[in-house]
Structure formats: structure tokens, C-alpha cells
Design a protein around this motif. Structure first.
Motif, PDB file in Angstrom:
ATOM      1  N   ALA A  69       0.817  -1.211   0.000  1.00  0.00           N
ATOM      2  CA  ALA A  69       0.000   0.000   0.000  1.00  0.00           C
ATOM      3  C   ALA A  69       0.854   1.265   0.000  1.00  0.00           C
ATOM      4  O   ALA A  69       0.358   2.355  -0.226  1.00  0.00           O
ATOM      5  N   LEU A  70       2.168   1.107   0.235  1.00  0.00           N
ATOM      6  CA  LEU A  70       3.076   2.251   0.300  1.00  0.00           C
ATOM      7  C   LEU A  70       3.149   2.945  -1.070  1.00  0.00           C
ATOM      8  O   LEU A  70       3.446   2.297  -2.064  1.00  0.00           O
ATOM      9  N   PRO A  71       2.852   4.269  -1.123  1.00  0.00           N
ATOM     10  CA  PRO A  71       2.904   4.951  -2.421  1.00  0.00           C
ATOM     11  C   PRO A  71       4.347   5.160  -2.888  1.00  0.00           C
ATOM     12  O   PRO A  71       5.133   5.819  -2.196  1.00  0.00           O
ATOM     13  N   VAL A  75       5.682   6.884  -5.273  1.00  0.00           N
ATOM     14  CA  VAL A  75       6.095   8.268  -5.532  1.00  0.00           C
ATOM     15  C   VAL A  75       6.460   8.974  -4.221  1.00  0.00           C
ATOM     16  O   VAL A  75       7.433   9.741  -4.162  1.00  0.00           O
ATOM     17  N   GLY A  76       5.695   8.682  -3.153  1.00  0.00           N
ATOM     18  CA  GLY A  76       5.984   9.273  -1.846  1.00  0.00           C
ATOM     19  C   GLY A  76       7.340   8.822  -1.331  1.00  0.00           C
ATOM     20  O   GLY A  76       8.139   9.632  -0.867  1.00  0.00           O
ATOM     21  N   VAL A  77       7.597   7.519  -1.428  1.00  0.00           N
ATOM     22  CA  VAL A  77       8.886   6.986  -0.966  1.00  0.00           C
ATOM     23  C   VAL A  77      10.026   7.626  -1.754  1.00  0.00           C
ATOM     24  O   VAL A  77      11.025   8.073  -1.185  1.00  0.00           O
ATOM     25  N   THR A  79      10.181  10.557  -3.423  1.00  0.00           N
ATOM     26  CA  THR A  79      10.455  11.965  -3.111  1.00  0.00           C
ATOM     27  C   THR A  79      11.039  12.094  -1.705  1.00  0.00           C
ATOM     28  O   THR A  79      11.944  12.901  -1.480  1.00  0.00           O
ATOM     29  N   LEU A  80      10.559  11.280  -0.779  1.00  0.00           N
ATOM     30  CA  LEU A  80      11.074  11.337   0.596  1.00  0.00           C
ATOM     31  C   LEU A  80      12.561  10.991   0.637  1.00  0.00           C
ATOM     32  O   LEU A  80      13.367  11.700   1.250  1.00  0.00           O
ATOM     33  N   VAL A  98      14.700  11.180  -1.745  1.00  0.00           N
ATOM     34  CA  VAL A  98      15.497  12.237  -2.382  1.00  0.00           C
ATOM     35  C   VAL A  98      15.798  13.351  -1.380  1.00  0.00           C
ATOM     36  O   VAL A  98      16.938  13.815  -1.277  1.00  0.00           O
ATOM     37  N   LEU A  99      14.772  13.761  -0.619  1.00  0.00           N
ATOM     38  CA  LEU A  99      14.995  14.843   0.352  1.00  0.00           C
ATOM     39  C   LEU A  99      15.960  14.404   1.445  1.00  0.00           C
ATOM     40  O   LEU A  99      16.747  15.196   1.938  1.00  0.00           O
ATOM     41  N   THR A 120       9.826   4.319 -14.670  1.00  0.00           N
ATOM     42  CA  THR A 120       9.522   5.562 -15.372  1.00  0.00           C
ATOM     43  C   THR A 120       9.682   6.785 -14.460  1.00  0.00           C
ATOM     44  O   THR A 120      10.120   7.841 -14.902  1.00  0.00           O
ATOM     45  N   ILE A 121       9.317   6.627 -13.168  1.00  0.00           N
ATOM     46  CA  ILE A 121       9.301   7.791 -12.290  1.00  0.00           C
ATOM     47  C   ILE A 121      10.696   8.210 -11.832  1.00  0.00           C
ATOM     48  O   ILE A 121      10.847   9.271 -11.247  1.00  0.00           O
ATOM     49  N   TYR A 154      11.561  11.585 -12.851  1.00  0.00           N
ATOM     50  CA  TYR A 154      10.950  12.722 -12.145  1.00  0.00           C
ATOM     51  C   TYR A 154      11.956  13.371 -11.197  1.00  0.00           C
ATOM     52  O   TYR A 154      11.897  14.563 -10.951  1.00  0.00           O
ATOM     53  N   VAL A 155      12.884  12.568 -10.657  1.00  0.00           N
ATOM     54  CA  VAL A 155      13.887  13.139  -9.759  1.00  0.00           C
ATOM     55  C   VAL A 155      15.239  13.265 -10.462  1.00  0.00           C
ATOM     56  O   VAL A 155      16.284  13.134  -9.841  1.00  0.00           O
TER      57      VAL A 155
END
Lengths: 212, 226
Positions: free
Chosen positions: B68-70, B72-74, B76-77, B79-80, B159-160, B163-164
């Protein structure tokens, strides 16, 4: 935490959008998958065809489908309709197989008994065969629901609203809290949706708990 | 349809730096790396729990939460927290690949006929031999089903990475989006879709090779699908 309390309005709006974009496809997908699954359980050629097509559709990545759809059905690139159609397609692809398998697994003696006491094929399907398939259908719906909830976030990468916006926005602003909030919100929503589906599954199949 | 193909069939996009072959290799590299790490982590865990039949509940629960873990959220997190680089996308893709691999190994090994396992112990096999020579070969259809499902999700989601700021076929989708260049976006999306279908076909072929012929008749009419 203060950020969360300061932005409850935004979180509420995003929750509504996210729920709408993930639940509507499950409902549409179920309505379309029932007759298809029924056909696949009745005729061998239909089964081979439908299962091959669903397997193929399920293979196509969601982001790719969301991007390609506008050129095929002439919608706007950022129209949420693209997300709804994409997720509906996945739900159908997933459910056709489980509905077909569940209907094929109904014991022939039960079908014969229902026919013998006077059920016509259509009423027999609604009153006997489909209800017996519900536990498997609910299992399929749970998988579809959870995967839809996480896929809606992918839409944010190309500008579609939902919890995914918390990721893209938090990323641009280098703001960890916003991203963590998005992850927690997604997990909670998946959990709640899963519990609701299990509850509905129990409510509509009271006979499974009789005589234990 | 010209919208879908004008960029894709332009020969200038098929060579040089940032050309389709280079992006394709990057895409496959992220996929293979994440998949390899996920197998190293997920397979032993699933096999161990399946063999000992202890902790199945915890393992299935953990797999469901991870699912269920998104992603995209993981992404971006991480990366920060860790900065731009190869680590964030690989971490996110690995987390995506672990649940199906772990669940496949667990379900497969746990479901091997107890009679078969008892017979193996009866003829004097050690626990290690039981696991490697009996349980794993017998569980191969489900184990491989898990890996196949993971590979498919990773190749789609790689693919994503673009994005980063990384490469891969997603580059075209996000560059096209930024430049309002729809044909480029669609071209990238079509390439990802075709790649996913090809990966699925190749893995179906490989599955035939790694699954013992003795297990084939057991397959139900629908085969092992998600």
C-alpha cells in the motif's frame, strides 16, 4: 504536526479527490467485469480471449496508459477522466479472472439443484451462482482498491490532484513533513478502504458464518 | 494517431546522447538492480518463513503494508533525505518489488505437499537439502510468479526515476510534459508499455525453462497469473 493542523482544509479536499478517483473505477470496473466474467465462465473461447486481453491490459503501465489515452479518445492531457478510465481498465482486468474462476468453482450439483427447484438461468445467476462467488470477488476488489489508491498518486506526477500532490509539492519545496503526511494519509486510506470492503463482504454473505 | 507516432518514428530520436537506446539501457539497468536487491532481501525471508511455517501472519501483514506504500511518496522522501542520485529510485523500486517476491516464495514453499516434505525427511535429507532440493523446486511456479509480477511492476514504475532527475524512458514523459510536447510524452509512454509487454513475454519463456517439467500438469486451466 502543526503543518497538518494548519492544512486540514487542503487535506480534506485532497482526500475527497483521492477517494473519488480510486473508488469510482472500482465500482465501474465491478459493474463491467460481472457480465464479462460470466461470459468467460460459460464459453471456453470467450474465456481464452478475455483472459488474454486482460493479461495484456494489466501489463501496460498506468502512467503510460494515462499519457496515451488522450490521443486515443481525444480527452485533454490533464483530464482526471484519463485516470478514471485507466484504473477502471485495471480493475476489469483483475476482476474478470477472479469472477470467471469463482463462477466456474460453483459445484455443478448446486447449479443443478437450483435449476431443479425452478430457477431460470438469469435469476439463478443472481440468486445462487453470483452470491457463492462473492468471497472471491471481494478478495479481487480488495486488491484492486489498494492498488488504485496507490496508483492515483502516480497521476500527480503529470498534474492530477490527490494525495500525490503532497509528494510533488513537498518535493519542490524540499519539505519532508508534507511528503510524510501524504504517505501516512495514503496508508490510512488504504487501510480504511480495505476494512470497509471486508465489512461489506461479511454483510452480504451472512450464510458463511452460519453453523460454525 | 500522428500524435502518438510522429516523435517515436523520427530517426533523430533513435541515436546519440539522450537517444532511445541509451534511455532503454538506463531503464533496464534500474529495473535489474532493484529487482536483484529485492530478490536478495525478499526471497530468503519468504523461504525461511515458508519452510519453518512460523511468522506467516507477520510476513503477510508486512507485505500488505509495503504494497500500500505509495512509490512516488517513498521516492520523493528518499530524495529529500539522501539527495539526488541512484539511491532514491532504487530504494523506492526495491520496496515495490519486495512484497510480491516475498509473498510468492512464502506461499509457494508453504503450500508444498506435507507428504512430499515428510518423504524427503524420511529418506534422510537434512533440513537444508529439504529446502533446496525439494521445497524450492516444487514451489518454483509460485516463486517465479512473484518475481515476474515484481519485474513487471518495477519496469513500469522505473519511469518515475526521471521525475527526480535520472534517466530511463520516463525522461521523455517528463521532458515532454515540461515542454508541452505531447508527441514526445506519448512516445515515451508507448516505449514503456511495449517494454513491459516484452519483459512479460521473456519472463513467461524463462518460467518454462526454470520450472521442472514434472510440475506442469498440475497447473490449473488459467495458469499462474496475478
Amino acid at each position: 504536526m502543526t503543518w497538518v493542523f494548519d492544512h486540514l482544509g487542503l487535506l480534506g479536499d485532497l482526500t475527497v479527490t483521492h477517494v473519488y478517483l480510486s473508488v469510482l473505477p472500482v465500482v465501474l470496473g465491478l459493474i463491467i467485469a460481472i457480465p464479462l466474467g460470466w461470459a468467460a465462465s460459460r464459453w471456453r473461447p470467450a474465456r481464452a480471449f478475455l483472459l488474454t486481453v486482460s493479461g495484456l491490459l494489466y501489463t501496460i503501465p498506468s502512467l503510460a496508459l494515462i499519457v496515451i489515452l488522450p490521443a486515443i479518445i481525444s480527452t485533454k492531457t490533464l483530464d482526471p477522466v484519463n485516470v478514471i478510465i485507466t484504473l477502471t481498465v485495471y480493475t476489469i482486468a483483475l476482476l474478470v479472472r477472479s469472477i470467471a474462476d469463482a463462477l466456474s468453482a460453483v459445484p455443478p450439483t448446486i447449479v443443478a439443484a437450483a435449476t431443479a427447484i425452478g430457477y431460470r438461468p438469469f435469476k439463478r445467476f443472481l440468486g445462487v451462482e453470483f452470491p457463492l462467488a462473492i468471497p472471491v470477488v471481494v478478495a479481487g476488489l480488495r486488491v484492486a482498491m489498494v492498488s488504485n489508491i496507490s496508483l492515483v498518486s502516480v497521476g500527480a506526477l503529470i498534474g492530477i490532484a490527490g494525495y500525490g500532490q503532497l509528494f510533488t509539492n513537498g518535493f519542490q519545496l524540499q519539505f519532508v513533513t508534507e511528503i510524510v503526511t501524504g504517505i501516512v494519509a495514503t496508508l490510512l486510506l488504504a487501510l480504511v478502504a480495505d476494512l470497509v470492503l471486508q465489512l461489506i463482504g461479511r454483510l452480504v454473505t451472512p450464510w458463511t458464518r452460519v453453523g460454525r | 494517431m500522428n500524435l502518438l507516432t510522429s516523435w517515436l518514428f523520427d530517426p533523430t530520436n533513435w541515436s546519440g546522447t539522450g537517444g532511445i537506446p541509451q534511455r532503454l539501457v538506463e531503464h533496464l539497468w534500474y529495473t535489474a538492480l532493484a529487482l536483484a536487491i529485492a530478490i536478495v532481501i525478499g526471497f530468503p525471508l519468504g523461504a525461511l518463513v515458508g519452510h519453518t511455517k512460523r511468522g506467516g501472519f507477520v510476513l503477510v501483514g508486512a507485505a500488505n503494508v509495503l504494497r500500500a506504500l505509495p512509490t512516488v511518496g517513498v521516492l520523493t522522501l528518499v530524495v529529500l533525505l539522501a539527495g539526488i542520485g541512484l539511491v532514491p529510485p532504487i530504494a523506492a523500486l526495491t520496496l515495490l518489488a519486495i512484497p510480491p517476491i516475498m509473498a510468492g516464495a512464502y506461499a509457494g514453499i508453504q503450500a508444498v505437499e506435507p507428504v512430499v516434505v515428510d518423504a524427503a525427511r524420511g529418506v534422510g535429507m537434512t533440513e537444508r537439502e529439504v529446502l533446496f532440493q525439494v521445497e524450492i523446486p516444487n514451489a518454483m511456479p509460485l516463486i517465479f510468479g512473484g518475481v515476474r509480477s515484481a519485474a513487471l511492476q518495477v519496469v513500469a514504475t522505473a519511469t518515475i526515476a526521471a521525475y527526480v532527475g535520472l534517466g530511463g524512458l520516463g525522461r521523455y514523459v517528463f521532458d515532454g510534459l515540461a515542454l508541452h510536447d505531447y508527441p514526445q510524452m506519448a512516445g515515451g509512454a508507448i516505449l514503456v508499455a511495449v517494454l513491459a509487454v516484452l519483459v512479460e513475454l521473456v519472463l513467461t519463456g524463462v518460467q518454462r525453462l526454470v520450472v521442472s517439467p514434472g510440475l506442469r500438469p498440475v497447473r490449473t486451466s488459467g495458469g499462474t497469473q496475478r
